[in-house]
Enzyme design. Structure first.
Site, PDB file in Angstrom:
ATOM      1  N   VAL A  58      -0.745   1.923   3.236  1.00  0.00           N
ATOM      2  CA  VAL A  58      -1.758   1.766   4.277  1.00  0.00           C
ATOM      3  C   VAL A  58      -3.088   2.375   3.851  1.00  0.00           C
ATOM      4  CG1 VAL A  58      -1.109   3.910   5.453  1.00  0.00           C
ATOM      5  CG2 VAL A  58      -2.177   2.065   6.761  1.00  0.00           C
ATOM      6  N   LYS A  59      -3.046   3.342   2.937  1.00  0.00           N
ATOM      7  CA  LYS A  59      -4.265   4.047   2.540  1.00  0.00           C
ATOM      8  C   LYS A  59      -5.228   3.174   1.735  1.00  0.00           C
ATOM      9  CE  LYS A  59      -3.338   8.080   4.373  1.00  0.00           C
ATOM     10  NZ  LYS A  59      -4.179   8.663   5.435  1.00  0.00           N
ATOM     11  N   ASP A  60      -4.780   2.012   1.282  1.00  0.00           N
ATOM     12  CA  ASP A  60      -5.707   1.084   0.620  1.00  0.00           C
ATOM     13  C   ASP A  60      -6.848   0.720   1.560  1.00  0.00           C
ATOM     14  OD1 ASP A  60      -3.944   1.123  -1.475  1.00  0.00           O
ATOM     15  OD2 ASP A  60      -3.432  -1.003  -1.386  1.00  0.00           O
TER      16      ASP A  60
END
Length: 356
Positions: A58-60
């Site tokens: 999700v950190k993308d």
């Protein structure tokens, strides 16, 4: 009905045209119908498959959003240096974004993180500085060291993922609208854990606005974090104590990202490690999903929220990343025994703990 919706979501998720490089592939992840848990609860429980982002988490979304915001504001020029203090996945996302956009990437991280994450960051060309894991108030905290490093360079920025609200905005512009469209606006609850606060704040704010306040947005919290008590006590911060097997979630303060939404959070659930590790194994066995502990914690929380909202309710959560970056721990017999978690896994699922 639920399985039909699941098939429809799957078909609608994938783009019909090519995308522009790594950055064009971020987002538009599937929303997975969790059949077994849905049938157990009489609800519809969905997980947003953020492990299908090109950088694996999700950190993308935050990494890309923060860099694009810095470019738009003229804070970084071609060939510059991107510096961050990160527990792992944001650094991995930033390393990918930096490679695709021509920046040098420097990462400071607590030395408590998994070796898989550290190795991957270095393989992606990032300079990695593992430092002692100390509280945010300590000047040697990895975030402060990252900021000081960036301040000493020309054409460099500290991305400041915890307090840079471009993080929240990335989720407001992408994650929230995607979930709303994928559930066709029929969403009773959304819940996830928070580290920086960006996913919960951005996604939650969009869903609350779009639903006219009908969608409840809850915070899930691991051991060692103060956020559950902050929400349930009406805003009182206590000292942080304890720790968790989860990585990258939980917090000892209210970040600027979380501050944009924390007063609108509907409630909070505390999820013990015993439940999270059991769900890691259950998801592998029943759904074929190889999830990290923070994703499993979110699934546990989604089940508990669905039960609170009642039969027939629809709840969504975030499947942050896969177990690949943690497998040397989560599937190690010795590690599970050392953490006192072996007996938390149902006996028929212990066959998946194949590492010594």
């Amino acid at each position: 009905m639920a399985s039909g919706l699941g098939r429809q979501i799957f078909k609608r998720t994938f783009a019909s045209r090519p995308v522009d490089g790594f950055t064009g592939a971020v987002g538009n992840t599937p929303l997975i119908y969790l059949k077994g848990l849905s049938e157990k609860t009489g609800c519809r429980i969905f997980g947003k498959a953020e492990f299908q982002n090109p950088g694996g988490s999700v950190k993308d979304r935050a990494a890309l959003g923060i860099v694009l915001d810095a470019e738009k504001r003229g804070r970084i020029k071609p060939g510059g240096t991107i510096v961050e203090g990160t527990a792992g996945n944001t650094g991995i996302g930033l390393a990918h974004v930096c490679r695709s956009r021509g920046y040098r990437c420097v990462i400071f991280m607590p030395n408590s993180q998994s070796q898989e994450k550290i190795d991957l960051l270095r393989m992606l060309g990032a300079e990695v500085y593992p430092v002692p894991a100390v509280a945010y108030e300590n000047p040697k905290n990895y975030n402060h060291q990252a900021r000081e490093f960036a301040e000493e360079l020309e054409n460099a920025i500290w991305t400041d993922q915890f307090d840079n609200t471009a993080n929240t905005e990335a989720h407001y512009q992408t994650t929230g609208p995607e979930i709303w469209e994928q559930t066709e606006g029929k969403l009773d609850g959304f819940i996830c854990a928070t580290g920086t606060g960006g996913t919960l704040a951005g996604t939650g704010r969009f869903l609350k606005e779009k639903s006219g306040g009908k969608t409840q947005v809850w915070l899930a919290d691991p051991p060692g974090s103060v956020l559950h008590s902050y929400v349930t006590s009406g805003g009182k911060l206590k000292d942080r104590t304890g720790s968790s097997i989860t990585e990258g979630i939980g917090q000892g303060r209210i970040t600027d990202n979380l501050r944009t939404f924390v007063n609108d959070v509907s409630g909070a659930l505390h999820i013990p490690d015993e439940k999270s590790i059991a769900m890691v194994y259950e998801m592998l066995d029943t759904e074929g999903l190889y999830l990290g502990a923070s994703s499993a914690l979110n699934v546990v929380a989604a089940v508990e929220l669905a039960q609170k909202l009642g039969k027939g309710s629809t709840v969504a959560t975030i499947l942050c990343d896969g177990a690949y970056r943690y497998q040397s721990r989560l599937f190690s017999k010795k590690w599970l025994q050392a953490k006192g978690l072996e007996n938390s896994i149902p006996e028929h699922l212990r066959k998946y703990a194949v590492l010594d």
